[in-house]
Write a protein that holds these residues in place. Sequence first.
Motif, PDB file in Angstrom:
ATOM      1  N   ALA A   1       0.830  -1.213   0.000  1.00  0.00           N
ATOM      2  CA  ALA A   1       0.000   0.000   0.000  1.00  0.00           C
ATOM      3  C   ALA A   1       0.862   1.259   0.000  1.00  0.00           C
ATOM      4  N   GLN A   2       1.874   1.283   0.834  1.00  0.00           N
ATOM      5  CA  GLN A   2       2.736   2.457   0.922  1.00  0.00           C
ATOM      6  C   GLN A   2       3.487   2.682  -0.385  1.00  0.00           C
ATOM      7  N   ALA A   3       4.037   1.612  -0.955  1.00  0.00           N
ATOM      8  CA  ALA A   3       4.791   1.742  -2.204  1.00  0.00           C
ATOM      9  C   ALA A   3       3.899   2.234  -3.334  1.00  0.00           C
ATOM     10  N   VAL A   4       2.703   1.678  -3.450  1.00  0.00           N
ATOM     11  CA  VAL A   4       1.784   2.080  -4.518  1.00  0.00           C
ATOM     12  C   VAL A   4       1.314   3.516  -4.320  1.00  0.00           C
ATOM     13  N   GLN A   5       0.978   3.878  -3.100  1.00  0.00           N
ATOM     14  CA  GLN A   5       0.506   5.251  -2.840  1.00  0.00           C
ATOM     15  C   GLN A   5       1.578   6.270  -3.212  1.00  0.00           C
ATOM     16  N   GLU A   6       2.815   6.036  -2.799  1.00  0.00           N
ATOM     17  CA  GLU A   6       3.886   6.990  -3.079  1.00  0.00           C
ATOM     18  C   GLU A   6       4.172   7.078  -4.576  1.00  0.00           C
ATOM     19  N   HIS A   7       4.234   5.938  -5.251  1.00  0.00           N
ATOM     20  CA  HIS A   7       4.564   5.932  -6.672  1.00  0.00           C
ATOM     21  C   HIS A   7       3.437   6.545  -7.500  1.00  0.00           C
TER      22      HIS A   7
END
Length: 386
Positions: free
Chosen positions: A355-361
């Motif tokens: 979730a964190q990786a997708v949100q930031e990217h």
Amino acid sequence: MSEETTRYDASSIQVLQGWEAIRKRPGMYIGSTGERGLHQMVFEIANRAVNEVLAGRAGSVEVTLTPDGGVRVADDGPGVPIGKVGDTGRPELEALLTSIKTGAGPGGRRDVALDFSGVGPVVVNALSRRLTAEVRREGIRWVQEYARGVAVTPLNEAGTATGNGTTIAFWPDADIFETAEYSFEALAERFRQLAFLNRALDISLSDRRQQGKVRSARLRFPGGARDFVAFLDAQTAAPAPTETIALELEDPRMAGEVEVAFRWCGSHEERVRGFANSRPTIGGSHEQGFRDGVAAALNVYAREQLLLNATDPDLGADRIGEGLTAVVSVKLDHPEFEGSTQGVLRNPPVRTCVAQAVQEHLGRWLEGHPEQALAVFGRIQGTRED
């Protein structure tokens, strides 16, 4: 009722071992005796060859459906060792084809698990009326033949060899299987998935069952998940309002890595495909994390750009998902699955990390592509009004 009919002790228990146990209950080892089980036989043999390529010991795998109803799987690796195993006196090749592995379970992130029950190639040997093995190693060609799980010849030296590798061919036992017809499409679909998810993989599938007509496919996709998304979207003529958004990241918190590629297209269908250690999933923490991340990024951007009023509710996953094509693949050192079918990933840290990786990217992509971002929101807002 007599004492004889009611007595139940150790003498009443039938103990089956090795190939006998497999032939007695084949469904336990390959899932079924129908088409699904027939295809699983191919995957069981291909499992070792595929992992030889992923380990860098081989360059390619060739799978051939032969005119006489057999299947041949070949790789150009170093060849299965032919030395003796411990004090057994058996060659390592024979042990591979006749010994049931114990303690099998999901492998690490670098391994692909195509097998059903983890017992290894012995299951194919036991359920085949005939199986032949050829090893090309250190300039020598070695061959051995089996029938229904039992060696009918010793491992023999059969001349010189050009190059190294292993070729195993088998012919399923008609006494076991309800059908003898393989589906080229079904085999190609699974091998194609593996090639999309593992860029180093190079698999060739050939169908030579019809005389004078050869059908073949080479499955190699250096673009990884990006290529997978393009393949999924190629099945619809609807134009894509966004380019493919992709990310790859290793995160020690989940002891693994994630690769995600996604885009919105003009259709209303949602196509989200999840994989854990190259195994297809029907849900789990990685897919939940992906949806969490997409929703969070879109809602933050929408609030900042005043695309949502203060009183508007957040965009829900049901609206965000329409027209969304995505591939979410995680490879973990210690995957944890729900149930024996291993269809749902349960590693708790994965959801947070993905979730964190997708949100930031996705957040950075939205800021850098305002026109496409508006196209996405225009589509979502239009869907909300339908």
